[in-house]
Design a protein around this motif. Sequence first.
Motif, mmCIF file in Angstrom:
data_model
loop_
_atom_site.group_PDB
_atom_site.id
_atom_site.type_symbol
_atom_site.label_atom_id
_atom_site.label_comp_id
_atom_site.label_asym_id
_atom_site.label_seq_id
_atom_site.Cartn_x
_atom_site.Cartn_y
_atom_site.Cartn_z
ATOM 1 N N THR A 73 -31.391 -11.400 48.008
ATOM 2 C CA THR A 73 -31.152 -12.387 46.941
ATOM 3 C C THR A 73 -31.728 -13.758 47.311
ATOM 4 O O THR A 73 -31.263 -14.783 46.824
ATOM 5 C CB THR A 73 -29.639 -12.521 46.650
ATOM 6 N N TYR A 74 -32.747 -13.764 48.151
ATOM 7 C CA TYR A 74 -33.386 -15.031 48.510
ATOM 8 C C TYR A 74 -33.995 -15.706 47.281
ATOM 9 O O TYR A 74 -33.918 -16.931 47.128
ATOM 10 C CB TYR A 74 -34.486 -14.804 49.550
ATOM 11 N N THR A 75 -34.614 -14.900 46.410
ATOM 12 C CA THR A 75 -35.247 -15.474 45.220
ATOM 13 C C THR A 75 -34.234 -16.195 44.351
ATOM 14 O O THR A 75 -34.467 -17.320 43.893
ATOM 15 C CB THR A 75 -35.937 -14.369 44.390
ATOM 16 N N VAL A 76 -33.089 -15.562 44.121
ATOM 17 C CA VAL A 76 -32.064 -16.164 43.276
ATOM 18 C C VAL A 76 -31.440 -17.371 43.968
ATOM 19 O O VAL A 76 -31.100 -18.371 43.316
ATOM 20 C CB VAL A 76 -30.982 -15.128 42.911
ATOM 21 N N LEU A 77 -31.297 -17.308 45.284
ATOM 22 C CA LEU A 77 -30.788 -18.456 46.045
ATOM 23 C C LEU A 77 -31.721 -19.651 45.875
ATOM 24 O O LEU A 77 -31.263 -20.776 45.582
ATOM 25 C CB LEU A 77 -30.657 -18.094 47.522
ATOM 26 N N LEU A 78 -33.010 -19.437 46.054
ATOM 27 C CA LEU A 78 -33.987 -20.514 45.909
ATOM 28 C C LEU A 78 -33.987 -21.057 44.479
ATOM 29 O O LEU A 78 -33.987 -22.276 44.260
ATOM 30 C CB LEU A 78 -35.377 -20.008 46.277
ATOM 31 N N PHE A 79 -33.983 -20.148 43.510
ATOM 32 C CA PHE A 79 -33.986 -20.542 42.105
ATOM 33 C C PHE A 79 -32.767 -21.406 41.784
ATOM 34 O O PHE A 79 -32.886 -22.458 41.145
ATOM 35 C CB PHE A 79 -34.005 -19.294 41.225
ATOM 36 N N THR A 80 -31.597 -20.978 42.232
ATOM 37 C CA THR A 80 -30.363 -21.714 41.956
ATOM 38 C C THR A 80 -30.376 -23.084 42.602
ATOM 39 O O THR A 80 -30.018 -24.096 41.967
ATOM 40 C CB THR A 80 -29.143 -20.911 42.451
ATOM 41 N N LEU A 273 -42.322 -19.929 41.796
ATOM 42 C CA LEU A 273 -42.292 -20.521 43.129
ATOM 43 C C LEU A 273 -41.252 -19.831 44.002
ATOM 44 O O LEU A 273 -41.505 -19.549 45.185
ATOM 45 C CB LEU A 273 -41.983 -22.016 43.025
ATOM 46 N N SER A 274 -40.082 -19.545 43.442
ATOM 47 C CA SER A 274 -39.008 -18.904 44.211
ATOM 48 C C SER A 274 -39.435 -17.529 44.711
ATOM 49 O O SER A 274 -39.119 -17.142 45.841
ATOM 50 C CB SER A 274 -37.747 -18.779 43.352
#
Length: 307
Positions: A73-80, A273-274
Amino acid sequence: MLTSFFGKSKPINFVIFGMVIFLGYVFGALVQVKNPLDLSQLLISFFFIGWAVFAIFLLDFIVRKNDLTYKNTYTVLLFTCFLITLPVIFLDRNILLANVFLLMAFRRLASLSSEKNTERKILDASLWITVAAMFYFWSILFFVPLFFSILQKPETNHRLFIIPFIGFIAIFILSTSFHLMVDDSFLWIVEWIPAVSLDFSAYNNIKILLPAAIMATFLIWALPFRLIKIASLSKKEKPNAVLLLLTLVVCMVIALFSPQKTGAELFFIIAPLSVIVTNYIENVQEARFKEGLLWLVVLVPIVLLFI
């Protein structure tokens, strides 16, 4: 700690992301409202909080379904974190709406690598892009990735290129009909196409400049790695990897063409970008460096609250 916790996709992660977005909206948007909120304003606020939470679930579905990243869930972490770092995004509801519709369109574009339901996917994507353009005109540039995806099809024919125009015309006719009934005028078409502004004076504010600088740094750091990595990808993975890069470029142009620079336009860049930064983080071998990158993203919005 962050790498291990968010290195797996668990329901608790999304509960945390939802709470963070809620707090980011409250402290970033609602605190700037000077007048007391009535019931209708509260309901609208809760809708847009839910809309932002829906965006993270949609983004996670896209990256998992199309194997754009590994199972984390790195992508969602970065996005958030990027989202709440720029709370001005919550104040521009047209941009919030347009971005999620573009995510819906990208979901269909990424799935075009499959040979199933090609015509329906192209039509869906064109409808979502046009709906997004109704809220933010320059979203219409997302037709560039759509036509690119059509060209990538092994058996492309002229019929596929006609479908996006059908989708656009359908939404355009519906919108025109609505304005004729409500305003009895075609003037909305003139107002729909905004002027392009290159006034970046809003970026003199540290609360906008710092997040923009951090995102630019991440992009400059991760993009060369992604460009090099594409050459080693399989034939199945390469089309979506190239599509992602093209989408990032188009989103940067969409943000650049914003009629009013407030920092909210950076939201268009955050999703691609995320994903690209996640691809970089996944391949970092040094555990401490990876952990440091994630802590940087997490701590920046917290620090900005006290500036």
